[in-house]
Design a protein around this motif. Structure first.
Motif, short mmCIF file in Angstrom:
data_model
loop_
_atom_site.label_atom_id
_atom_site.label_comp_id
_atom_site.label_asym_id
_atom_site.label_seq_id
_atom_site.Cartn_x
_atom_site.Cartn_y
_atom_site.Cartn_z
N UNK A 91 103.29 11.35 -20.34
CA UNK A 91 103.33 11.43 -18.88
C UNK A 91 102.13 12.18 -18.32
N UNK A 92 101.68 13.22 -19.01
CA UNK A 92 100.51 13.97 -18.59
C UNK A 92 99.31 13.02 -18.45
N UNK A 93 99.15 12.10 -19.40
CA UNK A 93 98.00 11.20 -19.42
C UNK A 93 97.95 10.28 -18.20
N UNK A 124 102.08 24.18 -21.89
CA UNK A 124 101.05 23.16 -21.71
C UNK A 124 99.77 23.86 -21.25
N UNK A 125 98.69 23.58 -21.97
CA UNK A 125 97.36 24.07 -21.58
C UNK A 125 96.47 22.85 -21.46
N UNK A 176 107.59 18.65 -17.07
CA UNK A 176 108.35 19.56 -17.94
C UNK A 176 109.81 19.62 -17.50
N UNK A 177 110.06 19.61 -16.20
CA UNK A 177 111.45 19.63 -15.70
C UNK A 177 112.21 18.39 -16.17
N UNK A 178 111.56 17.24 -16.13
CA UNK A 178 112.20 16.00 -16.61
C UNK A 178 112.49 16.11 -18.10
N UNK A 179 111.53 16.63 -18.86
CA UNK A 179 111.75 16.81 -20.30
C UNK A 179 112.93 17.73 -20.56
N UNK A 180 113.02 18.80 -19.79
CA UNK A 180 114.14 19.74 -19.96
C UNK A 180 115.49 19.10 -19.63
N UNK A 181 115.50 18.13 -18.72
CA UNK A 181 116.74 17.42 -18.39
C UNK A 181 117.13 16.45 -19.50
N UNK A 217 99.22 21.41 -11.28
CA UNK A 217 100.29 22.27 -11.80
C UNK A 217 101.66 21.75 -11.38
N UNK A 218 101.78 21.28 -10.13
CA UNK A 218 103.06 20.72 -9.67
C UNK A 218 103.45 19.48 -10.47
N UNK A 219 102.47 18.65 -10.76
CA UNK A 219 102.75 17.45 -11.57
C UNK A 219 103.24 17.83 -12.96
N UNK A 220 102.57 18.80 -13.57
CA UNK A 220 102.98 19.24 -14.91
C UNK A 220 104.35 19.90 -14.88
N UNK A 221 104.64 20.69 -13.84
CA UNK A 221 105.96 21.31 -13.71
C UNK A 221 107.04 20.24 -13.63
N UNK A 222 106.78 19.17 -12.88
CA UNK A 222 107.75 18.08 -12.74
C UNK A 222 107.97 17.39 -14.08
#
Length: 154
Positions: free
Chosen positions: A117-119, A81-82, A67-72, A60-65
């Protein structure tokens, strides 16, 4: 939206997820989604199923990071994301990435970035059930190269 990231065994309903992205969202004109499914072949072998594990908390922390980069990088509205874990059969949904934005260019780019990045960065492990037995999968060189392309475009 209540929860942006879900790691779960149960399947999800694509229409419901899109509805959540769109609900009470009058400012975003673009909704882009990606759904990854279990396919019946990989690397020349017939596949009969897939088993996925993850590192709880760290995933979850990896996915949050990510998403945060994408938002920037892009002007985004909502992101969802599921990722499923456990035993999956051919044709079942594995992953959902949904992104809204005022404009399609940002939504398309962010959805692709998140999936790329998820992959390679989120701690998931995949074991394929193939005609030659069970096989743990490593990240593909092409997936790593795709993630590196995003780094060079910063």
């Amino acid at each position: 939206m209540a929860k942006v990231i879900s790691i779960q065994e149960q399947d999800y309903n694509l229409a419901d997820e899109v509805a959540l992205l769109e609900q009470d969202n009058d400012c975003d004109g673009a909704v882009v989604t990606f759904t990854g499914r279990v396919r019946n072949k990989n690397e020349g072998l017939k596949v009969s199923g897939l088993y996925l594990e993850h590192y709880p908390g760290m995933t979850e922390k990896s996915l949050e990071k990510i998403i945060a980069i994408a938002n920037q990088r892009w002007s985004l509205g909502r992101v969802r994301v599921i990722h499923r874990i456990g035993q999956l059969a051919i044709g079942e949904q594995i992953v959902f990435v949904g992104v809204t934005s005022m404009h399609r260019k940002d939504a398309f780019a962010a959805a692709e970035f998140i999936m790329d990045y998820l992959k390679v960065q989120a701690p998931f492990w995949k074991k394929e059930l193939t005609e030659q037995g069970e096989k743990w999968l490593d990240a593909k060189t092409s997936d790593n190269n795709k993630a590196k392309q995003w780094q060079s475009s910063e």
